[in-house]
Scaffold this motif. Sequence first.
Motif, PDB file in Angstrom:
ATOM      1  N   MET A   1     -10.373 -12.175  -3.324  1.00 46.68           N
ATOM      2  CA  MET A   1      -9.057 -12.173  -3.964  1.00 46.68           C
ATOM      3  C   MET A   1      -8.214 -13.329  -3.434  1.00 46.68           C
ATOM      4  O   MET A   1      -8.150 -13.564  -2.252  1.00 46.68           O
ATOM      5  CB  MET A   1      -8.383 -10.821  -3.669  1.00 46.68           C
ATOM      6  N   ARG A   2      -7.597 -14.028  -4.303  1.00 47.10           N
ATOM      7  CA  ARG A   2      -6.732 -15.130  -3.927  1.00 47.10           C
ATOM      8  C   ARG A   2      -5.405 -14.620  -3.382  1.00 47.10           C
ATOM      9  O   ARG A   2      -4.956 -13.544  -3.731  1.00 47.10           O
ATOM     10  CB  ARG A   2      -6.428 -15.979  -5.143  1.00 47.10           C
ATOM     11  N   ASN A   3      -4.774 -15.466  -2.565  1.00 41.45           N
ATOM     12  CA  ASN A   3      -3.462 -15.067  -2.072  1.00 41.45           C
ATOM     13  C   ASN A   3      -2.381 -15.469  -3.077  1.00 41.45           C
ATOM     14  O   ASN A   3      -2.642 -16.197  -4.034  1.00 41.45           O
ATOM     15  CB  ASN A   3      -3.198 -15.635  -0.670  1.00 41.45           C
ATOM     16  N   GLU A   6      -1.869 -19.244  -3.896  1.00 42.11           N
ATOM     17  CA  GLU A   6      -2.862 -19.819  -4.801  1.00 42.11           C
ATOM     18  C   GLU A   6      -2.650 -19.356  -6.237  1.00 42.11           C
ATOM     19  O   GLU A   6      -2.850 -20.130  -7.176  1.00 42.11           O
ATOM     20  CB  GLU A   6      -4.265 -19.459  -4.325  1.00 42.11           C
ATOM     21  N   LEU A   7      -2.242 -18.105  -6.417  1.00 47.15           N
ATOM     22  CA  LEU A   7      -1.986 -17.590  -7.766  1.00 47.15           C
ATOM     23  C   LEU A   7      -0.818 -18.324  -8.426  1.00 47.15           C
ATOM     24  O   LEU A   7      -0.899 -18.698  -9.600  1.00 47.15           O
ATOM     25  CB  LEU A   7      -1.709 -16.086  -7.717  1.00 47.15           C
ATOM     26  N   ILE A   8       0.243 -18.528  -7.664  1.00 49.98           N
ATOM     27  CA  ILE A   8       1.408 -19.238  -8.206  1.00 49.98           C
ATOM     28  C   ILE A   8       1.035 -20.682  -8.528  1.00 49.98           C
ATOM     29  O   ILE A   8       1.362 -21.197  -9.603  1.00 49.98           O
ATOM     30  CB  ILE A   8       2.594 -19.178  -7.217  1.00 49.98           C
ATOM     31  N   GLU A   9       0.325 -21.341  -7.607  1.00 48.32           N
ATOM     32  CA  GLU A   9      -0.115 -22.720  -7.837  1.00 48.32           C
ATOM     33  C   GLU A   9      -0.969 -22.809  -9.096  1.00 48.32           C
ATOM     34  O   GLU A   9      -0.758 -23.681  -9.952  1.00 48.32           O
ATOM     35  CB  GLU A   9      -0.906 -23.228  -6.634  1.00 48.32           C
TER      36      GLU A   9
END
Length: 153
Positions: A1-3, A6-9
């Motif tokens: 799972m991404r943090n 990273e999701l916002i980026e």
Amino acid sequence: MRNITELIEHYLKQSLENSLEGTIEIQRSDLADKFSCVPSQINYVISTRFTLEKGYFVESKRGGGGYIRIQRVDLPSLEAVQRHIRQTVGETIDQTTAEGLIYQLVEARFVTEREAYLLKAVMSRDALALKLPVRDEIRAKLLKAMLIALLTK
């Protein structure tokens, strides 16, 4: 799972790719609501992942009706990239700026991930275990030589 960073980026980069103008305008609070985070998390992502060295121009207007505008700065042609390298690198370059330039070249698909990994390894303080300013001078000469060689392949 991404943090969350990273999701916002990823979300912002996808929005930029889908934008016809290559520019997006966002409201910090709206984006924070979307990702269930605090607005300072949005600031962190933008200030660390969307820098000029990485190929982005960011404009921010605070206050009521404020926004953040992110624009992708594309490197158009090989000649322009080579000119950009000569101007960016200069006689000295620090590790952070060198890595930002390498990142920008990967994003523009001028160098591969593997080539970038090797370039970053050579640019590191560990590989160039010298005192300043000699370290930044040697880093600049190495980076210019390697990038020009890679980009004239």
